[in-house]
Design a protein around this motif. Structure first.
Motif, PDB file in Angstrom:
ATOM      1  N   TRP A  49       0.821  -1.197   0.000  1.00 49.44           N
ATOM      2  CA  TRP A  49       0.000   0.000   0.000  1.00 49.44           C
ATOM      3  C   TRP A  49       0.866   1.262   0.000  1.00 49.44           C
ATOM      4  CZ3 TRP A  49      -0.609   3.845   3.778  1.00 49.44           C
ATOM      5  CH2 TRP A  49      -1.532   4.818   3.396  1.00 49.44           C
ATOM      6  N   GLU A  50       1.918   1.275   0.818  1.00 49.32           N
ATOM      7  CA  GLU A  50       2.804   2.447   0.833  1.00 49.32           C
ATOM      8  C   GLU A  50       3.409   2.674  -0.545  1.00 49.32           C
ATOM      9  OE1 GLU A  50       3.540   4.764   2.978  1.00 49.32           O
ATOM     10  OE2 GLU A  50       2.785   4.017   4.882  1.00 49.32           O
ATOM     11  N   GLY A  51       3.811   1.573  -1.200  1.00 53.84           N
ATOM     12  CA  GLY A  51       4.387   1.699  -2.531  1.00 53.84           C
ATOM     13  C   GLY A  51       3.373   2.233  -3.531  1.00 53.84           C
ATOM     14  N   LEU A  62       5.689   4.690 -11.481  1.00 53.24           N
ATOM     15  CA  LEU A  62       5.401   3.356 -10.956  1.00 53.24           C
ATOM     16  C   LEU A  62       6.674   2.703 -10.416  1.00 53.24           C
ATOM     17  CD1 LEU A  62       2.930   1.881 -13.606  1.00 53.24           C
ATOM     18  CD2 LEU A  62       2.418   2.460 -11.246  1.00 53.24           C
ATOM     19  N   ALA A  63       7.788   2.961 -11.087  1.00 50.61           N
ATOM     20  CA  ALA A  63       9.053   2.349 -10.649  1.00 50.61           C
ATOM     21  C   ALA A  63       9.443   2.846  -9.253  1.00 50.61           C
ATOM     22  CB  ALA A  63      10.157   2.655 -11.647  1.00 50.61           C
ATOM     23  N   ASP A  64       9.125   4.115  -8.948  1.00 54.28           N
ATOM     24  CA  ASP A  64       9.416   4.630  -7.601  1.00 54.28           C
ATOM     25  C   ASP A  64       8.610   3.863  -6.558  1.00 54.28           C
ATOM     26  OD1 ASP A  64      11.132   6.565  -8.586  1.00 54.28           O
ATOM     27  OD2 ASP A  64       9.520   8.028  -8.847  1.00 54.28           O
ATOM     28  N   VAL A  87       4.253  -3.778 -10.578  1.00 56.50           N
ATOM     29  CA  VAL A  87       3.409  -2.582 -10.563  1.00 56.50           C
ATOM     30  C   VAL A  87       2.719  -2.459 -11.914  1.00 56.50           C
ATOM     31  CG1 VAL A  87       4.554  -1.156  -8.841  1.00 56.50           C
ATOM     32  CG2 VAL A  87       5.496  -1.290 -11.125  1.00 56.50           C
ATOM     33  N   ARG A  88       1.514  -1.925 -11.888  1.00 57.69           N
ATOM     34  CA  ARG A  88       0.821  -1.648 -13.143  1.00 57.69           C
ATOM     35  C   ARG A  88      -0.255  -0.621 -12.875  1.00 57.69           C
ATOM     36  NH1 ARG A  88      -3.758  -5.779 -14.071  1.00 57.69           N
ATOM     37  NH2 ARG A  88      -4.271  -6.368 -11.960  1.00 57.69           N
ATOM     38  N   THR A  89      -0.834  -0.113 -13.948  1.00 57.07           N
ATOM     39  CA  THR A  89      -1.920   0.845 -13.827  1.00 57.07           C
ATOM     40  C   THR A  89      -3.242   0.094 -13.932  1.00 57.07           C
ATOM     41  OG1 THR A  89      -0.625   2.652 -14.714  1.00 57.07           O
ATOM     42  CG2 THR A  89      -2.990   2.844 -14.908  1.00 57.07           C
ATOM     43  N   GLU A  99      -1.256   0.123  -9.003  1.00 59.58           N
ATOM     44  CA  GLU A  99      -1.429  -1.088  -8.208  1.00 59.58           C
ATOM     45  C   GLU A  99      -0.077  -1.764  -8.012  1.00 59.58           C
ATOM     46  OE1 GLU A  99      -4.506  -4.592  -8.615  1.00 59.58           O
ATOM     47  OE2 GLU A  99      -2.618  -5.090  -9.585  1.00 59.58           O
ATOM     48  N   VAL A 100       0.204  -2.124  -6.778  1.00 59.79           N
ATOM     49  CA  VAL A 100       1.406  -2.886  -6.467  1.00 59.79           C
ATOM     50  C   VAL A 100       0.952  -4.262  -6.021  1.00 59.79           C
ATOM     51  CG1 VAL A 100       3.410  -3.081  -4.962  1.00 59.79           C
ATOM     52  CG2 VAL A 100       2.708  -0.839  -5.770  1.00 59.79           C
TER      53      VAL A 100
END
Lengths: 130, 143
Positions: A49-51, A62-64, A87-89, A99-100
């Motif tokens: 969630w934090e990511g 997204l990479a961050d 990660v993706r949108t 979304e992670v």
């Protein structure tokens, strides 16, 4: 005859104690393992969630978010849990969001695992610019 | 001397007694993990709610959007969340003015479950609160 039958039924107290104690120790370890699995799951969810939250800012990528999730999991659980962080949108409540999802090894005995995966995911809508 | 009917097996009594003692432990564990999950849900909802509110320009749509965002976010983590929230604008009376702040406190009422085999709903719930703040962009509306 009847007397001999009673003697064999009586059983050996130490042997019974060993059996019962073994069963109870196994049960206690099971409860501890259940807490450990819950803990691992909570840490993974919170990290995901934090990511996702970090990735949702308008000045991050997204990479961050993925990097933050990986760092939090390494700090919380160790490097063996960061093999699969993606990660993706996605669409969150009708809006695009980050979304992670984390796939980690399932801790079966302590943190050791014979296989199986634990999947968690978290999605946060993107921040609007402005 | 006790009669044969009253003589129990010590090991069996020990086993049954110990297993019964495990039930509250497991119930406690379940409750505790629900509370932790609720804490995450409350924090996620508060931070997202503050963001959604601060990105609107008028009050009524902002409140409606924030309410649905809170419910939706909490539902990502909990099965049936009971969400309550309070919004405070800083400075007072200038809600959603560029540069103003919004403070949000989200309270999730977490039911502590029922006793196994007893079909009575306990009225025990615990509030889990999370707070978040956000600033309305000072440059909003400027080219």
């Amino acid at each position: 005859m009847s007397r001999r039958y009673n003697v064999t039924e009586r059983g050996s107290a130490p042997a019974e104690f060993v059996l019962v104690a073994g069963l109870l120790v196994a049960l206690s370890l099971g409860v501890i393992q259940l807490s450990l699995i819950t803990h691992v799951r909570q840490v993974l969810t919170a990290s995901a969630w934090e990511g996702a939250r970090h990735a949702s800012y308008s000045n991050t990528t997204l990479a961050d978010g993925r990097a933050l999730t990986r760092r939090l999991i390494i700090e919380g659980l160790g490097p063996s849990y960061v093999e699969q962080v993606s990660v993706r949108t996605v669409e969150v409540a009708g809006r695009p969001g980050a979304e992670v999802s984390v796939e980690a090894v399932f801790p079966a005995i302590g943190l050791w695992s014979p296989g199986g995966t634990l999947r968690v995911r978290a999605a946060v809508p993107y921040e609007l610019p402005g | 001397m006790s009669s044969p009917a009253e003589q129990g097996r010590a090991s069996l009594e020990f086993l049954v007694g110990a297993i019964i003692l495990f039930v509250p432990l497991i119930a406690f564990h379940t409750t505790l993990s629900t509370l932790t999950q609720s804490q995450l849900a409350a924090e996620a909802a508060a931070r997202h709610g503050a963001r959604v509110f601060s990105q609107h320009t008028t009050l009524d749509p902002a409140v409606a959007a924030t309410e649905s965002a809170l419910a939706h976010t909490a539902a990502q983590y909990l099965a049936a969340p009971d969400v309550a929230a309070s919004l405070t604008c800083r400075p007072r009376g200038s809600c959603l003015a560029p540069g103003s702040f919004i403070d949000i406190a989200v309270t999730l009422w977490v039911p502590l479950g029922s006793i196994p085999l007893v079909p009575v709903d306990l009225p025990l719930t615990l509030p889990v609160t999370a707070r978040a703040s956000a600033q309305v962009s000072p440059y909003r509306g400027q080219p």
